[in-house]
Design an enzyme around this catalytic site. Structure first.
Site, PDB file in Angstrom:
ATOM      1  N   CYS A 109      -6.715   1.583  -5.580  1.00  0.00           N
ATOM      2  CA  CYS A 109      -5.805   2.451  -4.821  1.00  0.00           C
ATOM      3  C   CYS A 109      -5.522   3.782  -5.488  1.00  0.00           C
ATOM      4  CB  CYS A 109      -4.504   1.720  -4.515  1.00  0.00           C
ATOM      5  SG  CYS A 109      -3.502   1.292  -5.970  1.00  0.00           S
TER       6      CYS A 109
ATOM      7  N   HIS B 196       1.134  -0.028  -6.268  1.00  0.00           N
ATOM      8  CA  HIS B 196       0.190   0.421  -5.244  1.00  0.00           C
ATOM      9  C   HIS B 196       0.521   1.854  -4.860  1.00  0.00           C
ATOM     10  CE1 HIS B 196      -2.675   0.316  -2.049  1.00  0.00           C
ATOM     11  NE2 HIS B 196      -1.778   0.535  -1.115  1.00  0.00           N
TER      12      HIS B 196
ATOM     13  N   ASP C 111      -3.865   5.403   3.721  1.00  0.00           N
ATOM     14  CA  ASP C 111      -4.143   4.484   2.616  1.00  0.00           C
ATOM     15  C   ASP C 111      -5.591   4.025   2.733  1.00  0.00           C
ATOM     16  OD1 ASP C 111      -4.255   2.648   0.614  1.00  0.00           O
ATOM     17  OD2 ASP C 111      -2.694   1.323   1.392  1.00  0.00           O
TER      18      ASP C 111
END
Length: 279
Positions: A69, A111, A128
């Protein structure tokens, strides 16, 4: 600045680059279909602490690697900012596969996601491209209690919390059941906080990225997910296929030829995969 020419070549993107919602959606699609999610660096004992634009372009564009991420959303964030989008970097707590999370202590805030606003637009979008097997395949409006269709599953945001840490929880509709993926707040994070989070999840001895192999890639028709020796293909409009690979050589073949990952220069990947085949 990011190497935009190199990035567009990497994701095979030839569309418009003006900072509009259509461009944003097109870039998210191209990014997800060409740069895989993978954790080979942490698995091989290589910390992921440098999140600078030069480091991310070198790894994910020039060396044709993937990342997790902090790297995926880090790279796309630099690109979007260079194109004229307003970009904020947010962090969240992963609750995916932990459906009793409301009754226990919160997981660590490890995250990273993006809040993106096209210039002149009154709305922000949650972007994302780095949540692995269940990552968003389209930007969604950063509003609560609205079901939003992506290129794959429907998603929704709900308000979460009752205090100064109020934020959102992102949920996906999977087999007709709403499943929570992660919570996040609306507070932009400093680069040093992102570096600390990335260093932690790439070095902590019990981190899932350190003890087991993960890789994912999105196509228009399916999600390809690899965990250890187990390869799963979730077809968007069809069944799920599961394959148990026999050995590390077969896993490496999938990583290189299906996910398109260049595994050179990071050590004896075959030996390490052999150790974590069943993790």
């Amino acid at each position: 600045m990011a190497d935009l020419t190199g990035y567009f070549t990497r994701i095979e993107y030839t569309g418009p680059t003006d900072p509009t919602t259509d461009t944003l959606a097109a870039l998210v699609t191209a990014h997800g279909e060409h740069i895989p999610f993978e954790n080979l660096d942490p698995l091989m004992g290589i910390p992921v602490a440098d999140l600078s634009v030069d480091a991310l372009v070198d790894k994910m564009v020039r060396r044709r690697r993937g990342g997790y991420c902090y790297e995926h959303n880090g790279l796309l964030g630099y690109v979007l900012a260079d194109l004229g989008f307003e970009v904020e970097r947010l962090t969240g707590r992963v609750v995916w596969r932990n459906q009793v999370w409301l009754d226990g202590p919160p997981p660590a805030e490890t995250h990273q996601v993006l809040a993106v606003r096209p210039p002149g637009d009154s709305e922000r979008y949650l972007v994302d491209v780095g949540f692995g097997g269940q990552t968003l395949t389209s930007p969604i409006r950063l509003v609560a209690d609205e079901i939003q269709q992506t290129r794959h599953e429907p998603y929704r945001l709900r308000r979460y919390g009752n205090g100064p840490a109020d934020g959102y929880v992102l949920e996906a509709s999977i087999r007709d059941e709403w499943r929570a993926l992660y919570t996040f707040t609306d507070q932009p994070r400093l680069q040093i906080d992102l570096q600390l989070g990335s260093w932690y999840v790439s070095t902590y001895p019990e981190s899932t990225f350190v003890v087991g192999l993960s890789a994912s890639l999105i196509t228009a028709a399916a999600r390809w997910n690899l965990r250890g020796r187990n390869l799963t293909v979730h077809h968007r409009d069809g069944p799920t296929e599961k394959t148990r690979l026999d050995n590390a050589a077969q896993v490496l073949d999938v990583l290189m030829n299906r996910f398109g990952i260049d595994v050179g220069g990071i050590g004896d990947v075959h030996a390490r995969i052999t150790e974590v085949l069943d993790s």
